[in-house]
Design a protein around this motif. Structure first.
Motif, PDB file in Angstrom:
ATOM      1  N   LEU A   1       0.833  -1.219   0.000  1.00 54.55           N
ATOM      2  CA  LEU A   1       0.000   0.000   0.000  1.00 54.55           C
ATOM      3  C   LEU A   1       0.859   1.257   0.000  1.00 54.55           C
ATOM      4  O   LEU A   1       0.539   2.240  -0.680  1.00 54.55           O
ATOM      5  CB  LEU A   1      -0.919  -0.005   1.222  1.00 54.55           C
ATOM      6  CG  LEU A   1      -2.120  -0.952   1.170  1.00 54.55           C
ATOM      7  CD1 LEU A   1      -2.826  -0.990   2.520  1.00 54.55           C
ATOM      8  CD2 LEU A   1      -3.099  -0.534   0.074  1.00 54.55           C
ATOM      9  N   ASP A   2       1.952   1.237   0.751  1.00 53.53           N
ATOM     10  CA  ASP A   2       2.840   2.407   0.780  1.00 53.53           C
ATOM     11  C   ASP A   2       3.490   2.640  -0.581  1.00 53.53           C
ATOM     12  O   ASP A   2       3.684   3.791  -1.007  1.00 53.53           O
ATOM     13  CB  ASP A   2       3.924   2.215   1.848  1.00 53.53           C
ATOM     14  CG  ASP A   2       3.374   2.317   3.266  1.00 53.53           C
ATOM     15  OD1 ASP A   2       2.243   2.846   3.421  1.00 53.53           O
ATOM     16  OD2 ASP A   2       4.053   1.851   4.200  1.00 53.53           O
ATOM     17  N   ALA A   3       3.812   1.552  -1.276  1.00 54.99           N
ATOM     18  CA  ALA A   3       4.504   1.683  -2.566  1.00 54.99           C
ATOM     19  C   ALA A   3       3.548   2.098  -3.683  1.00 54.99           C
ATOM     20  O   ALA A   3       3.948   2.827  -4.604  1.00 54.99           O
ATOM     21  CB  ALA A   3       5.190   0.365  -2.917  1.00 54.99           C
ATOM     22  N   PHE A   4       2.309   1.659  -3.613  1.00 54.93           N
ATOM     23  CA  PHE A   4       1.349   1.901  -4.692  1.00 54.93           C
ATOM     24  C   PHE A   4       0.033   2.423  -4.104  1.00 54.93           C
ATOM     25  O   PHE A   4      -0.875   1.634  -3.789  1.00 54.93           O
ATOM     26  CB  PHE A   4       1.099   0.608  -5.489  1.00 54.93           C
ATOM     27  CG  PHE A   4       2.353  -0.128  -5.876  1.00 54.93           C
ATOM     28  CD1 PHE A   4       3.261   0.432  -6.770  1.00 54.93           C
ATOM     29  CD2 PHE A   4       2.632  -1.384  -5.342  1.00 54.93           C
ATOM     30  CE1 PHE A   4       4.420  -0.245  -7.131  1.00 54.93           C
ATOM     31  CE2 PHE A   4       3.787  -2.073  -5.695  1.00 54.93           C
ATOM     32  CZ  PHE A   4       4.693  -1.497  -6.580  1.00 54.93           C
ATOM     33  N   PRO A   5      -0.107   3.722  -3.922  1.00 55.11           N
ATOM     34  CA  PRO A   5      -1.288   4.278  -3.259  1.00 55.11           C
ATOM     35  C   PRO A   5      -2.613   3.952  -3.969  1.00 55.11           C
ATOM     36  O   PRO A   5      -3.667   3.950  -3.326  1.00 55.11           O
ATOM     37  CB  PRO A   5      -1.008   5.792  -3.282  1.00 55.11           C
ATOM     38  CG  PRO A   5       0.470   5.912  -3.440  1.00 55.11           C
ATOM     39  CD  PRO A   5       0.892   4.750  -4.258  1.00 55.11           C
ATOM     40  N   GLU A   6      -2.567   3.690  -5.274  1.00 54.46           N
ATOM     41  CA  GLU A   6      -3.826   3.437  -5.995  1.00 54.46           C
ATOM     42  C   GLU A   6      -4.365   2.027  -5.756  1.00 54.46           C
ATOM     43  O   GLU A   6      -5.521   1.730  -6.063  1.00 54.46           O
ATOM     44  CB  GLU A   6      -3.644   3.682  -7.497  1.00 54.46           C
ATOM     45  CG  GLU A   6      -2.621   2.798  -8.193  1.00 54.46           C
ATOM     46  CD  GLU A   6      -1.228   3.390  -8.214  1.00 54.46           C
ATOM     47  OE1 GLU A   6      -0.589   3.332  -9.281  1.00 54.46           O
ATOM     48  OE2 GLU A   6      -0.765   3.914  -7.169  1.00 54.46           O
ATOM     49  N   ILE A   7      -3.531   1.129  -5.235  1.00 55.19           N
ATOM     50  CA  ILE A   7      -3.985  -0.228  -4.928  1.00 55.19           C
ATOM     51  C   ILE A   7      -4.842  -0.210  -3.661  1.00 55.19           C
ATOM     52  O   ILE A   7      -4.584   0.541  -2.725  1.00 55.19           O
ATOM     53  CB  ILE A   7      -2.775  -1.176  -4.756  1.00 55.19           C
ATOM     54  CG1 ILE A   7      -2.139  -1.477  -6.111  1.00 55.19           C
ATOM     55  CG2 ILE A   7      -3.175  -2.477  -4.087  1.00 55.19           C
ATOM     56  CD1 ILE A   7      -0.987  -2.461  -6.049  1.00 55.19           C
ATOM     57  N   ARG A   8      -5.876  -1.073  -3.658  1.00 54.20           N
ATOM     58  CA  ARG A   8      -6.776  -1.135  -2.508  1.00 54.20           C
ATOM     59  C   ARG A   8      -6.811  -2.556  -1.955  1.00 54.20           C
ATOM     60  O   ARG A   8      -6.607  -3.527  -2.685  1.00 54.20           O
ATOM     61  CB  ARG A   8      -8.199  -0.714  -2.906  1.00 54.20           C
ATOM     62  CG  ARG A   8      -8.252   0.663  -3.540  1.00 54.20           C
ATOM     63  CD  ARG A   8      -9.654   1.038  -4.003  1.00 54.20           C
ATOM     64  NE  ARG A   8     -10.305   0.035  -4.825  1.00 54.20           N
ATOM     65  CZ  ARG A   8     -10.032  -0.165  -6.111  1.00 54.20           C
ATOM     66  NH1 ARG A   8      -9.089   0.562  -6.712  1.00 54.20           N
ATOM     67  NH2 ARG A   8     -10.675  -1.097  -6.808  1.00 54.20           N
ATOM     68  N   VAL A   9      -7.087  -2.646  -0.667  1.00 50.00           N
ATOM     69  CA  VAL A   9      -7.197  -3.944  -0.001  1.00 50.00           C
ATOM     70  C   VAL A   9      -8.639  -4.437  -0.079  1.00 50.00           C
ATOM     71  O   VAL A   9      -9.586  -3.667   0.107  1.00 50.00           O
ATOM     72  CB  VAL A   9      -6.755  -3.851   1.469  1.00 50.00           C
ATOM     73  CG1 VAL A   9      -7.045  -5.171   2.204  1.00 50.00           C
ATOM     74  CG2 VAL A   9      -5.279  -3.511   1.569  1.00 50.00           C
ATOM     75  N   ASP A  10      -8.787  -5.726  -0.373  1.00 45.18           N
ATOM     76  CA  ASP A  10     -10.091  -6.383  -0.306  1.00 45.18           C
ATOM     77  C   ASP A  10      -9.842  -7.800   0.196  1.00 45.18           C
ATOM     78  O   ASP A  10      -9.353  -8.650  -0.540  1.00 45.18           O
ATOM     79  CB  ASP A  10     -10.772  -6.410  -1.672  1.00 45.18           C
ATOM     80  CG  ASP A  10     -12.181  -6.993  -1.626  1.00 45.18           C
ATOM     81  OD1 ASP A  10     -12.501  -7.675  -0.633  1.00 45.18           O
ATOM     82  OD2 ASP A  10     -12.945  -6.780  -2.580  1.00 45.18           O
ATOM     83  N   VAL A  11     -10.147  -8.054   1.453  1.00 50.04           N
ATOM     84  CA  VAL A  11      -9.813  -9.350   2.040  1.00 50.04           C
ATOM     85  C   VAL A  11     -10.831 -10.433   1.677  1.00 50.04           C
ATOM     86  O   VAL A  11     -10.597 -11.616   1.926  1.00 50.04           O
ATOM     87  CB  VAL A  11      -9.701  -9.254   3.579  1.00 50.04           C
ATOM     88  CG1 VAL A  11      -8.564  -8.331   3.970  1.00 50.04           C
ATOM     89  CG2 VAL A  11     -11.010  -8.794   4.203  1.00 50.04           C
ATOM     90  N   HIS A  12     -11.972 -10.047   1.101  1.00 48.54           N
ATOM     91  CA  HIS A  12     -13.006 -11.030   0.783  1.00 48.54           C
ATOM     92  C   HIS A  12     -12.979 -11.468  -0.677  1.00 48.54           C
ATOM     93  O   HIS A  12     -13.028 -12.666  -0.973  1.00 48.54           O
ATOM     94  CB  HIS A  12     -14.389 -10.460   1.133  1.00 48.54           C
ATOM     95  CG  HIS A  12     -14.547 -10.133   2.586  1.00 48.54           C
ATOM     96  ND1 HIS A  12     -14.533 -11.097   3.567  1.00 48.54           N
ATOM     97  CD2 HIS A  12     -14.712  -8.931   3.216  1.00 48.54           C
ATOM     98  CE1 HIS A  12     -14.693 -10.510   4.759  1.00 48.54           C
ATOM     99  NE2 HIS A  12     -14.797  -9.208   4.571  1.00 48.54           N
ATOM    100  N   HIS A  13     -12.897 -10.514  -1.596  1.00 40.55           N
ATOM    101  CA  HIS A  13     -12.905 -10.842  -3.027  1.00 40.55           C
ATOM    102  C   HIS A  13     -11.843 -10.030  -3.764  1.00 40.55           C
ATOM    103  O   HIS A  13     -12.157  -9.191  -4.610  1.00 40.55           O
ATOM    104  CB  HIS A  13     -14.285 -10.573  -3.628  1.00 40.55           C
ATOM    105  CG  HIS A  13     -15.400 -11.286  -2.932  1.00 40.55           C
ATOM    106  ND1 HIS A  13     -15.579 -12.649  -3.023  1.00 40.55           N
ATOM    107  CD2 HIS A  13     -16.375 -10.815  -2.105  1.00 40.55           C
ATOM    108  CE1 HIS A  13     -16.637 -12.989  -2.305  1.00 40.55           C
ATOM    109  NE2 HIS A  13     -17.129 -11.917  -1.732  1.00 40.55           N
ATOM    110  N   PRO A  14     -10.557 -10.278  -3.475  1.00 41.72           N
ATOM    111  CA  PRO A  14      -9.497  -9.472  -4.112  1.00 41.72           C
ATOM    112  C   PRO A  14      -9.308  -9.865  -5.574  1.00 41.72           C
ATOM    113  O   PRO A  14      -9.542 -11.006  -5.970  1.00 41.72           O
ATOM    114  CB  PRO A  14      -8.263  -9.826  -3.287  1.00 41.72           C
ATOM    115  CG  PRO A  14      -8.526 -11.213  -2.799  1.00 41.72           C
ATOM    116  CD  PRO A  14     -10.014 -11.284  -2.553  1.00 41.72           C
ATOM    117  N   ASP A  15      -8.862  -8.897  -6.364  1.00 43.27           N
ATOM    118  CA  ASP A  15      -8.446  -9.216  -7.735  1.00 43.27           C
ATOM    119  C   ASP A  15      -7.191 -10.083  -7.727  1.00 43.27           C
ATOM    120  O   ASP A  15      -7.023 -10.952  -8.595  1.00 43.27           O
ATOM    121  CB  ASP A  15      -8.158  -7.926  -8.513  1.00 43.27           C
ATOM    122  CG  ASP A  15      -9.388  -7.044  -8.658  1.00 43.27           C
ATOM    123  OD1 ASP A  15     -10.488  -7.593  -8.845  1.00 43.27           O
ATOM    124  OD2 ASP A  15      -9.241  -5.810  -8.576  1.00 43.27           O
TER     125      ASP A  15
END
Length: 327
Positions: free
Chosen positions: A137-151
């Motif tokens: 997350l620190d390296a790529f601010p546009e990435i988002r966390v999704d613990v249930h259905h991640p890409d």
């Protein structure tokens, strides 16, 4: 990106009991066979209910994946990057670099899933996942966390080396060839019978095949087509013994002595009788046909009943019986 290992996931084998190792060993043998003709050095081994292919030196990634996708019993093929354990800070750098190279479009969601097989590692699995996720997350601010259905699910396994993977290429499924006995396939030059052989091989059956050749009324090219079909099928089912039976004299006798409207059914009865005798001599425990109910006049329920009545001892498997051509 260079992948150093393939982690191979199996399906049904995982629910086997104390004899699961027999199925795993059969699967390892099939993986080794599938890679036998691929350029490169590959070490296939199993560890903790998993199968790995370690790749040494140069190899063709696409070719390896294509061969592994033909191995029955595998449900997933995971390309793995192996990293030396040089401390957690170095691991964070390496995982960030992995994400950057493998996923140029950062507009995705992700999750980190860690597994600590090396219990002496200073962080537990939850801490590893949390801290690596924070680094991404620190390296790529546009990435988002999704613990249930991640890409993307980034899997990190801490062993003597560290394994990182995030792709799961679908495998062929089924059971490894050789764990369900042998079957004699009545192989014509059409489409249905090799598909029937494929489906039984996918259930772990070793395939042998018989073809009836009526020279000169069927050409050498027609026989070669059957040989070619068997060769293609062997790419999935393993080595296939193909028996070619001369059938011209039998067809003449049927034509001379039988009513025309019974000829096809009588011919099929004789074919299946010969196949059963050949199966008995070659150690096969079943016959396999490509019949589909109602597809042609000789595949009605009545015709199938009359044909199967000629079989004395073996079961007749018709894996396509309820399917149509489109399926």
């Amino acid at each position: 990106m260079r992948f150093h290992t393939f982690l191979l996931k199996y399906g049904e084998i995982g629910i086997k009991g104390k004899n699961r190792y027999l199925f795993e060993d059969a699967l390892v043998r099939q993986v080794r066979r599938s890679l036998r003709d691929v350029d490169g050095e590959f070490m296939v081994h199993k560890s903790q209910a998993r199968i790995y292919v370690d790749c040494e030196g140069d190899y063709d990634y696409e070719e390896v994946v294509e061969h592994l996708k033909r191995v029955f019993g595998l449900v997933g093929i995971c390309p793995v990057v192996r990293m030396e354990d040089q401390g957690f800070e170095k691991l964070k750098e390496d995982v960030v670099a992995y994400m950057d190279e493998l996923y140029p479009d950062k507009n995705i969601t992700f999750k980190v899933e860690s597994r600590r097989a090396k219990k002496s590692y200073p962080k537990n699995s939850m801490e590893i996942s949390r801290d690596l996720g924070e680094a991404i997350l620190d390296a790529f601010p546009e990435i988002r966390v999704d613990v249930h259905h991640p890409d993307v699910q980034v899997n990190v396994e801490i062993r003597n080396e560290i394994y990182v993977y995030s792709q799961i290429i679908p495998g062929a499924g089924g059971m490894p060839v050789g764990c369900s006995g042998s079957g004699m396939l009545l192989l014509s030059g059409g489409f249905d019978s090799p598909v029937a052989g494929y489906r039984m091989a996918r259930r772990g059956m070793r395939i042998k095949a018989v073809h009836y050749h009526s020279f000169p009324y069927t050409s050498e090219q027609a026989k070669q087509k059957v040989v070619d079909l068997a060769h293609v099928l062997s790419g999935y089912a393993g080595p296939i013994d193909l028996y070619v039976v001369p059938f011209t004299d039998i067809q003449f006798a049927i034509h001379e002595k039988c009513r025309p409207d019974y000829m096809i059914t009588i011919m099929r009865r004789i074919m299946i009788e010969i196949a059963e005798k050949l199966a008995a001599k070659t150690g096969c425990g079943a016959l396999i046909t490509g019949e589909s109910l109602g597809q042609v006049a000789s595949q009605t329920l009545e015709s199938m009943t009359v044909t199967e009545d000629a079989v004395k001892a073996l079961p007749v498997f018709r894996p396509l019986v309820g399917m149509d051509k489109y399926e």
